[in-house]
Design an enzyme around this catalytic site. Structure first.
Site, mmCIF file in Angstrom:
data_model
loop_
_atom_site.group_PDB
_atom_site.id
_atom_site.type_symbol
_atom_site.label_atom_id
_atom_site.label_comp_id
_atom_site.label_asym_id
_atom_site.label_seq_id
_atom_site.Cartn_x
_atom_site.Cartn_y
_atom_site.Cartn_z
ATOM 1 N N LYS A 47 -24.454 3.708 31.112
ATOM 2 C CA LYS A 47 -24.973 2.694 30.193
ATOM 3 C C LYS A 47 -26.204 3.196 29.459
ATOM 4 C CE LYS A 47 -22.971 -0.977 32.979
ATOM 5 N NZ LYS A 47 -23.160 -1.981 34.056
ATOM 6 N N GLN A 88 -27.570 -4.691 37.452
ATOM 7 C CA GLN A 88 -26.355 -4.031 37.928
ATOM 8 C C GLN A 88 -25.877 -4.665 39.236
ATOM 9 O OE1 GLN A 88 -24.550 -1.546 36.355
ATOM 10 N NE2 GLN A 88 -23.074 -1.947 37.983
ATOM 11 N N ASP A 148 -24.631 -9.483 29.777
ATOM 12 C CA ASP A 148 -23.381 -9.502 30.535
ATOM 13 C C ASP A 148 -22.569 -10.763 30.241
ATOM 14 O OD1 ASP A 148 -22.877 -7.182 31.985
ATOM 15 O OD2 ASP A 148 -24.271 -7.714 33.585
#
Length: 307
Positions: A57, A101, A124
């Protein structure tokens, strides 16, 4: 070489590269206007898979010109300390997106942490406000994997209106938002799962099948309508012939004799997830600075009404 030349093997790597190129151009426009989009990535613990995901990422962010701000915390970090960090990032105007995460260590309440992220920085798309907004058809930050799947479908099929789509799996991360996006694109949508009756027959009616259940090679040719388009979200590690390999939820070799288009595993949906994370970071920056939205529209919504 593809022994079924009539079948379109959907190249997720190439599609993701196109998305990242779009993001790079749009980031350049925003930087010219005085806004440098920034993504804060929070990693708690040292899970090897999570470290790989975070590294990828960060690399994609650098590739597109997005600033990446890494926060690596030890596995024994207390929940209140993590929440305090999120609160600081929420209040920092230089941070446009926040990604925590997953998975988190067991002593931390994952849902509480995700709900603590400001909805406009929730790249997200997991905050309940964004989930609700998606179901209402509003422009909100959308989970990256379903958004990436929609881009692949649009690139492959064009207009999706009127098509029958079957989503296998009802997870909050993929299945449910995938169904919502397909509905917004004017598909007729059926969601099937472990308790569904006549699952095989329902799938065989579908023009589009999105498999996201986490069971290796569950779907074979007998499940599929001739000419169907298949998006395989599953990533399952199996041992075969004494070797470890990744396979999807669809029996790829079996499906090739039936479908018109299909994503491989790996190399299909996976690269699109990170690409749409970058798209979401861009969208978050614009949503936080609405005066700049005229520079470009929000990342392509999967339907007329996103990394």
């Amino acid at each position: 070489m593809n022994s079924f030349p009539h079948v379109n093997i959907i190249d997720g790597k190439a599609a993701a590269a196109r998305v990242l190129a779009e993001v790079r151009d749009e980031v350049s426009d925003l930087k010219s206007a005085g806004l440098h989009p920034a993504l804060a990535v929070v990693l708690v613990g040292s899970d090897p898979a999570s470290q790989v995901y975070v590294r990828n990422k960060v690399l994609r962010a650098e590739e597109t010109g997005i600033r990446s701000l890494e926060h690596k915390l030890p596995a024994d970090t207390r929940e209140d300390a993590l929440l305090a960090l999120i609160e600081r990032l929420n209040g920092d105007p230089a941070v446009n997106g926040i990604l925590v995460q997953l998975p988190l260590p067991r002593h931390i309440d994952e849902n509480r942490v995700l709900q603590a992220i400001a909805p406009l920085k929730d790249v997200d798309g997991f905050h309940s406000e964004n989930v609700g907004g998606l179901s209402q058809g509003r422009e909100v930050l959308t989970p990256c994997t379903p958004a990436g799947c929609m881009r692949l479908l649009q690139d492959t099929c064009g207009d999706l209106a009127g098509k029958h789509a079957v989503v296998i799996g009802r997870s909050n991360i993929v299945g449910k938002p995938m169904a919502a996006l397909l509905l917004q694109a004017h598909c007729s949508v059926t969601v099937v799962h472990s308790r569904s009756a006549n699952l095989h027959a329902l799938c065989r009616q579908a023009d589009i099948v999105v498999a996201a259940v986490g069971r290796p090679r569950l779907v074979d040719a007998s499940w599929l309508k001739p000419g169907a388009v298949v998006i395989d979200v599953g990533i399952n590690r199996i041992n075969e012939g004494g070797r470890s390999r990744l396979v999807g939820d669809v029996d790829f070799d079996s499906a090739l004799g039936v479908v018109s288009a299909i994503t491989p595993v790996p190399g299909g949906v996976g690269p699109m997830t990170i690409a749409f994370l970058m798209k979401n970071t861009l969208a978050a920056a614009r949503l936080q600075h609405p005066a700049l939205i005229t520079l470009a529209q929000l990342p392509e919504a999967p339907c007329p009404s996103i990394s």
